[in-house]
Structure formats: structure tokens, C-alpha cells
Design an enzyme around this catalytic site. Structure first.
Site, mmCIF file in Angstrom:
data_model
loop_
_atom_site.group_PDB
_atom_site.id
_atom_site.type_symbol
_atom_site.label_atom_id
_atom_site.label_comp_id
_atom_site.label_asym_id
_atom_site.label_seq_id
_atom_site.Cartn_x
_atom_site.Cartn_y
_atom_site.Cartn_z
ATOM 1 N N LYS A 36 0.837 -1.204 0.000
ATOM 2 C CA LYS A 36 0.000 0.000 0.000
ATOM 3 C C LYS A 36 0.873 1.255 0.000
ATOM 4 O O LYS A 36 2.073 1.170 0.301
ATOM 5 C CB LYS A 36 -0.905 -0.023 1.227
ATOM 6 C CG LYS A 36 -0.124 -0.035 2.521
ATOM 7 C CD LYS A 36 -0.999 -0.463 3.693
ATOM 8 C CE LYS A 36 -0.201 -0.410 4.979
ATOM 9 N NZ LYS A 36 -0.651 -1.397 5.958
ATOM 10 N N TYR A 255 18.613 28.464 10.516
ATOM 11 C CA TYR A 255 17.443 29.106 11.130
ATOM 12 C C TYR A 255 17.424 28.909 12.641
ATOM 13 O O TYR A 255 17.682 27.808 13.131
ATOM 14 C CB TYR A 255 16.154 28.509 10.561
ATOM 15 C CG TYR A 255 15.823 28.938 9.162
ATOM 16 C CD1 TYR A 255 15.575 30.275 8.853
ATOM 17 C CD2 TYR A 255 15.743 27.998 8.146
ATOM 18 C CE1 TYR A 255 15.261 30.656 7.563
ATOM 19 C CE2 TYR A 255 15.420 28.372 6.847
ATOM 20 C CZ TYR A 255 15.186 29.708 6.563
ATOM 21 O OH TYR A 255 14.877 30.082 5.291
#
Ligand SMILES: *Cc1c(COP(=O)(O)O)cnc(C)c1O
Length: 361
Positions: A36, A255
Site C-alpha cells: 500500500k 534558522y
């Protein structure tokens, strides 16, 4: 065509090896391979082809099953979530999908079916996970309805484990007992084991096992890595160094300035970030592999870039290959660092990543 920076190399011979490991763990069982979600992000069609030795293929949705048939897949395809409406039911009959029936609404759909053609049905039991499935109490009614329907072929019974990844959990044993008690006297085959139970619970193997994550070379067991079970990583996620420079002691990287250089040191920039699916939650210290060495990331992962401490590898240069996970860096280690599981890391690679299939014969 755009040149993609990040590459996922998919080693199909590793996939075959891992299926062989499933056979060794569960020699008496048939194998329903869980492919899946694009085979856990590895590519459903390529994976289905490489797993030629699997007895059947399991997907979550109708669309996923159709994709396999359109590509010429002949084997039984199991819809783990079953069908959602009459269109899907008729499609499933036409395509000879096996459907899982787990809810009364699906039983009603079968009752209202007006077709001469039959369909193969697995019944799902809820043995304690409380997600999909009928409770043991509902079984007599389910069986009564099914036996009144001419075009239903009842294949067998399945259930799913909640905690099989944790060897210390007593809950798995209780689910096995519950399943055996509920289905012991019924006709039909039985299927219970996911990867974790294939490795750790032989008594759960029964007629069909349903491996997923172990096929892709990641450990299904908490606190363990693939090599502990002789599984081989199928995916290697790679990129390259796109910049290398010297940063002064006391300067911070990226950051939020979350990591500060303790000394003058070389820092590299890897051309991969969360925009490619590398987890933003991977903290400073997450391992990456460059030129034969395990190095550590520094600072926050940004959209296109991730920085790496190059002190152990002062000769590293722009263009050098970096493995984020694969043969040298366990995806399980990266997942643990990032506070998630390998399943999610595999599934969320983005379309920016180029897939290259290796050992295809
Ligand atoms: C996905 C899935 C599996 C495979 O689970 P793994 O933990 O990846 O081995 C087995 N059974 C069902 C019902 C599933 O949805």
C-alpha cells in the site's frame, strides 16, 4: 527535464532477500505482501514485479489495486480497507480483487449486490486494536448474513496487532488468544501476523503472513535495526554537498541559530531538506554518511538544505555524495532521532526525489 538533486536508489535484490527472510521466519505460511501507499514510498509497480515470489499483494484502496491491474498484475490483490460503495464493489468483482469486510455497512452493501459473479471475502476481526473489524460478539450475525449470500466466497479471517513491535507487551498474546478462540472452529484460512509478529511471534503465523516494513529493510521491532534481523535496506536516500566552508568559533548555523560552532570548523551544506521529505524534526546530531564516514547534522533542517559537521572529514568538497539513510545509515536510527518511524519517512518523500531502480533482473 529538471535535474533532481535528491535520489532514492531502490535495490530490488535487497527486496528479494527480505522476502526470502520472511519465508525463513514463516516457512509454513503464504505471503501477502503489503505494498500500500506506493509500496511504502518505494514504488508499487516496481516492488510488485520484484516480489514475484509473493503469493498475493495487499493495498489499502481500490485505486491502488486498479493501478496494479492496469499494469498487468495477475496475482490476487487484497483490498485491506475493503470497498466503500457499489461502484467499488462491482469494480472489485470485475477485477477479481479480494476484499476485506470489516464493517456492517460493507455487509449491507454485499446484501444489496445484484450480480451473478462472485467475490472473495476476508472477514476482519477486532481483537483489541479497536480500529477496523467485527467484535467476536458480532461474528454469528456476520456469518449468518454471509452464508445467506450466494455470490460470496468466504476465504478466511484476519485481524491486526496493536503492539507487536514491543516484545514486552502482553497485549499481543491476548490478541492471538482472542483470534484463535473466535475463529478456531470456523472454516477458512487465517491471517494475523504483520512484520513484527513474523519476527517475534511464530505462534501467530498461521496460514497467511502479511509483511510490510520488513520487506523494505527496516526493523519492525522497537529499539532494533534491520541488521539485527538480517534484513537489507532497500532504499538509499542520497544527495550531494552543495557548499563547504569554514565557520568561526561562536558562530551559529541556520534558522533559529540552534547550533553554535565550538571551534573554527568546516561545515558542509547538503542539498536536501524537508521539501524533499527529509524530516525537519531530525535534530543536530542526526547521522549522515559521506565518503566512508558517519558525520552529524548541525542546525535545523530547512526546505532545501541541511548542514553537516565536516570536522572529521576536512577534505570533503562540493559534489561529494551524501547518504541520508540506506546501507550505511539505518533509517530506523534517523526515524528515532526525528521522533517518528521509518514508515513515515519512506512514505513522505516528495516528487522532488528521483527514483532509480537497481538490480532489476
Ligand atoms: C500495512 C499492514 C500490514 C503490514 O504491516 P507492517 O508493520 O508494515 O509489517 C499488515 N496488515 C495490515 C492490515 C496492514 O494494513
Amino acid at each position: 527535464m529538471a535535474i533532481k538533486r535528491a535520489v532514492a536508489r531502490i535495490d530490488l535484490s535487497a527486496l528479494k532477500h527480505n522476502l526470502q527472510r520472511v519465508r525463513e521466519y514463516a516457512p509454513g505460511s503464504k505471503v501477502m505482501a503489503a505494498i500500500k501507499a506506493e509500496a511504502y514510498g518505494h514504488g508499487a509497480l516496481q516492488v510488485a514485479n520484484a516480489l514475484a515470489d509473493a503469493d498475493s499483494l495487499a493495498v489499502a484502496h481500490f485505486e491502488e489495486a486498479m493501478q496494479l491491474r492496469w499494469a498487468g498484475e495477475q496475482r490476487p490483490v487484497v483490498l485491506l480497507g475493503g470497498v466503500q460503495d457499489m461502484d467499488e464493489l462491482l469494480g472489485a468483482i470485475e477485477q477479481k480483487f479480494q476484499i476485506v469486510v470489516h464493517d456492517l455497512a460493507q455487509l449491507q452493501l454485499l446484501e444489496s449486490l445484484d450480480s451473478e459473479l462472485g467475490i472473495d471475502v476476508w472477514i476482519k476481526l477486532d481483537t483489541g486494536m479497536h480500529r477496523l473489524g467485527f467484535s467476536a460478539d458480532q461474528l454469528p450475525e456476520v456469518i449468518r448474513v454471509l452464508s445467506s449470500l450466494r455470490n460470496i466466497r468466504l476465504l478466511g479471517w484476519m485481524s491486526h496487532f496493536a503492539c507487536a513491535d514491543d516484545v514486552d507487551s502482553p497485549f499481543t498474546g491476548r490478541q492471538i488468544d482472542c483470534f484463535k478462540q473466535a475463529t478456531g472452529s470456523l472454516e477458512g484460512v487465517r491471517s494475523l501476523a504483520n512484520s513484527a509478529a513474523i519476527i517475534s511471534r511464530p505462534e501467530s503465523h498461521m496460514d497467511w503472513v502479511r509483511p510490510g516494513i520488513m520487506l523494505y529493510g527496516s526493523s519492525p521491532m522497537l529499539g532494533q535495526v534491520a541488521a539485527d534481523h538480517d534484513l537489507q535496506a532497500v532504499m538509499s536516500l542520497e544527495s550531494r554537498l552543495i557548499s563547504v566552508h569554514e565557520i568561526k568559533a561562536g558562530e551559529s548555523i541556520g534558522y533559529g541559530q540552534t547550533w553554535t560552532c565550538p571551534e573554527d570548523m568546516p561545515v558542509g551544506v547538503i542539498g536536501i531538506g524537508y521539501g524533499d521529505g527529509y524530516p525537519r524534526h531530525a535534530p543536530s546530531g542526526t547521522p549522515v554518511f559521506v565518503n566512508g564516514q558517519v558525520l552529524e547534522t548541525v542546525g535545523r533542517v530547512s526546505m532545501d538544505m541541511t548542514c553537516v559537521d565536516l570536522r572529521p572529514l576536512p577534505d570533503a568538497k562540493v559534489g561529494d555524495r551524501v547518504e541520508l539513510w540506506g546501507k550505511h545509515i539505518s533509517v530506523d536510527d534517523v526515524a528515532r532521532k526525528a521522533g517518528t518511524i521509518s514508515y513515515e519517512l519512506f512514505c513522505r518523500l516528495t516528487s522532488r526525489v528521483e527514483f532509480i531502480y537497481e538490480n532489476t533482473n
